[in-house]
Design a protein around this motif. Structure first.
Motif, mmCIF file in Angstrom:
data_model
loop_
_atom_site.group_PDB
_atom_site.id
_atom_site.type_symbol
_atom_site.label_atom_id
_atom_site.label_comp_id
_atom_site.label_asym_id
_atom_site.label_seq_id
_atom_site.Cartn_x
_atom_site.Cartn_y
_atom_site.Cartn_z
ATOM 1 N N VAL A 69 38.881 16.194 28.449
ATOM 2 C CA VAL A 69 39.292 16.721 29.756
ATOM 3 C C VAL A 69 40.326 15.809 30.404
ATOM 4 C CG1 VAL A 69 38.497 17.177 32.113
ATOM 5 C CG2 VAL A 69 37.192 18.036 30.161
ATOM 6 N N MET A 70 40.099 14.498 30.349
ATOM 7 C CA MET A 70 41.069 13.554 30.917
ATOM 8 C C MET A 70 42.427 13.703 30.243
ATOM 9 S SD MET A 70 39.796 11.520 33.327
ATOM 10 C CE MET A 70 38.279 10.776 33.903
ATOM 11 N N GLY A 71 42.421 13.859 28.919
ATOM 12 C CA GLY A 71 43.684 14.029 28.203
ATOM 13 C C GLY A 71 44.403 15.299 28.618
ATOM 14 N N MET A 72 43.672 16.409 28.699
ATOM 15 C CA MET A 72 44.278 17.685 29.080
ATOM 16 C C MET A 72 44.798 17.646 30.515
ATOM 17 S SD MET A 72 41.487 20.256 27.314
ATOM 18 C CE MET A 72 42.222 21.730 27.995
ATOM 19 N N VAL A 73 44.001 17.071 31.413
ATOM 20 C CA VAL A 73 44.392 17.035 32.826
ATOM 21 C C VAL A 73 45.606 16.139 33.029
ATOM 22 C CG1 VAL A 73 43.688 16.299 35.135
ATOM 23 C CG2 VAL A 73 42.114 17.628 33.732
ATOM 24 N N THR A 74 45.626 14.977 32.376
ATOM 25 C CA THR A 74 46.779 14.091 32.564
ATOM 26 C C THR A 74 48.047 14.688 31.969
ATOM 27 O OG1 THR A 74 46.064 12.828 30.608
ATOM 28 C CG2 THR A 74 45.516 11.917 32.776
ATOM 29 N N PHE A 75 47.936 15.326 30.787
ATOM 30 C CA PHE A 75 49.135 15.980 30.225
ATOM 31 C C PHE A 75 49.641 17.051 31.188
ATOM 32 C CE2 PHE A 75 51.442 19.173 27.849
ATOM 33 C CZ PHE A 75 52.264 18.412 27.031
ATOM 34 N N TYR A 76 48.733 17.836 31.704
ATOM 35 C CA TYR A 76 49.095 18.887 32.665
ATOM 36 C C TYR A 76 49.713 18.279 33.922
ATOM 37 C CZ TYR A 76 48.325 22.789 35.957
ATOM 38 O OH TYR A 76 48.474 23.780 36.902
#
Length: 453
Positions: A69-76
């Motif tokens: 989730v952290m990876g997806m949110v930061t990329f977004y």
């Protein structure tokens, strides 16, 4: 009569011409892959060796979920911030500093000072941490060669500081592109070494007993979980994306997305293998630096010493690059006030102040690293109060204010939900991390020769 054309932000008449911080430090000459090198160095560092320790407070399932989730949110979030920067550039207002972007879009003077305060805290903190960890790497190598040697941690920190003073004289962010390319390969190198060493240790006859249980107390389990979330947030954070995008040659539109894809490819290749192999081998006995788990104070090393030594050398070399990247905001602030763009970058008028100011900055970071060798404990606090606002909250707010998606749209509610959830997580993470600092306070000793985990 035709309306007057919008001012070109890159023309000789632009206000950037008189801004030495922009013209010198944030020189806009890079390609998208250079931005990818810078961004990878800012995110993919030795802090990934802390991921098994973060999993210790979350367990397998929640650990995987939080990491993903952290990876997806930061990329977004970084994608949205890049879109906002592109929008402003097309409108004739190219922003090269996070603080100016936030103040312009949100129309608030106090936001300028809020961002500069948070950025300064993060960048100085990372600079101190990089010097401290590099000094610890030298100490590890020295202790392996000379277990009873007289040198102390602060002496290794002084050696690292001298090297950083020399490297800090590279005048522009763009001039770090080759160093940051090497940094990218170093991160892949030591991750491969550590993953291989953890698998070797886990399969060997000396393999440590595995226990993946969480804290027995419910409240302690909650606090540990939020501390781990803050650590993961700090690992994914960078807080300097606008400054990295500023190094791109105009027009910068669309280039940062390619750099992001490069960076997150490296993230997938490093974060997951390091987290899984380390936690699988050591479970809830994972150290805040998994290399130290592989080299216990008592008993034999759990992997060939020369292999771990090579990994430590790779980490040491990358720490120099990380320290340089996070120093750029401080340098552009200093040179905006101290340098004269009417004279050359290497003129005596600009060279002497640069030499003095950057040397003093590195000496300050080195002194703080030697005086406070428990900076690893502050990692969670930095993540909660620094990286979460800049990387998990502000990008969504800036996008909503710039593009004004309808309140009935999915984008609006996704952005609002992320802001609310991570604001809450940041507050809880800050409380949990400060609590851990208080609990560990008895271990702290100024100018100690041991780093507190």
């Amino acid at each position: 009569m035709a309306p007057p054309p919008k001012p070109d932000p890159f023309s000789a008449d632009s206000q950037r011409e008189a801004d030495a911080g922009a013209v010198f430090v944030l020189q806009s000459r890079g390609e998208w892959w250079h931005a990818g090198f810078h961004l990878t160095t800012a995110i993919v560092g030795p802090t990934i060796l802390t991921l098994p320790y973060a999993f210790k407070g979350l367990g397998w399932g929640l650990g995987f979920i939080c990491l993903t989730v952290m990876g997806m949110v930061t990329f977004y979030a970084y994608y949205l911030m890049s879109k906002v920067l592109d929008y402003c550039e097309k409108d004739g207002r190219r922003h090269i500093r996070f603080r100016e972007l936030a103040a312009d879009v949100l129309g608030s003077g106090w936001m300028f000072y809020f961002v500069i305060f948070i950025q300064t805290a993060i960048n100085t903190g990372v600079g101190i941490g990089a010097i401290l960890l590099a000094g610890e790497c030298l100490q590890i190598m020295y202790s392996s060669l000379s277990p009873d040697g007289p040198l102390k941690l602060y002496e290794f920190i002084a050696m690292v500081t001298v090297v950083m003073i020399v490297l800090s004289q590279l005048p522009t962010f763009h001039s770090l592109r080759h160093i940051n390319l090497a940094s990218l390969f170093l991160s892949l190198g030591y991750t491969s070494i550590v993953v291989g060493a953890c698998i070797h240790a886990g399969l060997s006859k000396n393999a440590p007993s595995r226990d993946y249980s969480l804290e027995s107390s419910g409240s302690a389990r909650v606090f540990s979980a939020f501390t781990s979330i803050s650590i993961i947030a700090a690992i994914f954070g960078n807080g300097i994306l606008p400054e990295i995008q500023a190094t791109l040659a105009p027009p910068a539109t669309g280039k940062m997305v390619k750099g992001l894809l490069m960076c997150y490819t490296v993230i997938v290749l490093t974060f997951y293998p390091a987290a899984v192999s380390g936690y699988w081998t050591f479970g809830n006995k994972s150290n805040s630096n998994i290399i130290k788990s592989l080299m216990p104070d008592e008993g034999p090393s759990l992997a060939p010493t020369w292999v771990l030594g090579l990994g430590v050398i790779f980490v040491l070399l990358q720490l120099f690059a990380i320290g340089l990247v996070y120093s750029q905001v401080a340098y552009e602030i200093m040179e905006k006030k101290s340098a004269d763009v009417k004279q050359g970058m290497f003129s005596k008028r600009n060279l002497i102040p640069r030499l003095i100011l950057r040397t003093l900055y590195m000496i300050f970071c080195g002194f703080m690293a030697a005086m406070l060798p428990f900076f690893g404990d502050i990692n969670g606090v930095v993540g909660a109060v620094g990286f979460i606002p800049l990387d998990f909250v502000l990008p969504m707010l800036l996008y909503n204010m710039t593009y004004k998606p309808p309140k009935s749209s999915l984008t609006y509610w996704v952005n609002l939900s992320i802001m609310v959830v991570f604001t809450g997580a940041g507050l809880m993470g800050a409380f949990s991390s400060v609590r851990k600092l208080i609990l560990d306070a008895s271990k702290f000793k100024l100018f100690s020769s041991n780093v507190v985990d």
